[in-house]
Write an enzyme that holds these catalytic residues in place. Structure first.
Site, PDB file in Angstrom:
ATOM      1  CE  LYS A 181      -1.401   2.290   3.412  1.00 56.78           C
ATOM      2  NZ  LYS A 181      -1.877   2.877   4.639  1.00 56.78           N
ATOM      3  CG  ASP A 219      -7.031   3.478   2.323  1.00 55.77           C
ATOM      4  OD1 ASP A 219      -8.036   3.009   1.763  1.00 55.77           O
ATOM      5  OD2 ASP A 219      -6.883   4.694   2.525  1.00 55.77           O
TER       6      ASP A 219
END
Length: 197
Positions: A105, A123
Site C-alpha cells: 500500500k 487502504d
C-alpha cells in the site's frame, strides 16, 4: 463526488512523502501532519535522519500510534536509502517494498503521489468501499482488491481512483453510519441492499 481528492499528507518531496506515509499507518493524516513539520525541520534528508538516535526520532513522533516501531523503520529506511539507492527513494514497486516500513500500500502511494506513476493503493477505506459496492468479493484482501481494481480501471486513473475512493470512504461511506440515505450509489451498493431490504 470527490473530483479533487488528493494526498492529505503534508510533504515537499518524495523522501518526506515516504516518511509521512510510513507514519500514517493506523494513524490519521491530521495526526501525522502535526508531527512532520518538526521532524522534517530537524531531519530533512535520509543522511540526517540516519544520524539521529531512535530516542530523538521517537521524541518527535511520540504523539502518534506505534511510534517506537515507526522510529525504527524511519532510521532503518534512511540507512537503506543511503546504502542501496544513493540516498534517493526508488521509483519501482519491488525496490520500495524491499525497504523497512514499506508494504504494498505504501509503495503504491509513493509511486502515484511521489512520482506520478501508476499505483493504486488499497487502504481500509478503499477495501471497505470496494466490498460494499461489489467491486470485489467480500473475502478479498487488500492485494486481491488492488489487482481486481487494476483490471477494471484504466492505468492512468489508478492514482486518482485511490484518492477518490479513499475520500468517498473517509467522508461519505464511513465504516460506521455511512450516509446511505443521500448516496448516489445506493442502488448499486450491496451493503445498502443488505441493510435496507
Amino acid at each position: 463526488m470527490f473530483p479533487d481528492a488528493d494526498c492529505e499528507l503534508d510533504h515537499r518531496n518524495v523522501f518526506e512523502l515516504t516518511v509521512a506515509v510510513i507514519l500514517s499507518a493506523q494513524t490519521t493524516d491530521p495526526s501525522v501532519n502535526k508531527v512532520t513539520p518538526a521532524l522534517f525541520e530537524k531531519y530533512p534528508t535520509p543522511q540526517l535522519m540516519a544520524l539521529a538516535s531512535l530516542t530523538e526520532i521517537e521524541a518527535l513522533i511520540k504523539s502518534i500510534g506505534l511510534y517506537r516501531n515507526k522510529a525504527k523503520h524511519l532510521k532503518a529506511l534512511s540507512n537503506e536509502l543511503i546504502d542501496r539507492f544513493d540516498g534517493l527513494v526508488p521509483d519501482d514497486l519491488d525496490s520500495l517494498k524491499s525497504l523497512p516500513g514499506i508494504g504494498r500500500k505504501t509503495a503504491n502511494v509513493i509511486l502515484a503521489v511521489g512520482f506520478g506513476l501508476p499505483g493504486l493503493a488499497v487502504d481500509t477505506h478503499v477495501l471497505r468501499v470496494s466490498k460494499r459496492l461489489g467491486l470485489v468479493p467480500p473475502s478479498a484482501d487488500p492485494t486481491k482488491t488492488e489487482l481486481a481494481l487494476k483490471k477494471v480501471l484504466p492505468m492512468e486513473q489508478w492514482g486518482h481512483a485511490h484518492h477518490a475512493i479513499l475520500f468517498f470512504g473517509r467522508y461519505h461511506c464511513t465504516a460506521r453510519k455511512p450516509k446511505c440515505e443521500v448516496c448516489p450509489l445506493a442502488s448499486e451498493c450491496l451493503y445498502h441492499k443488505k441493510t435496507n431490504p
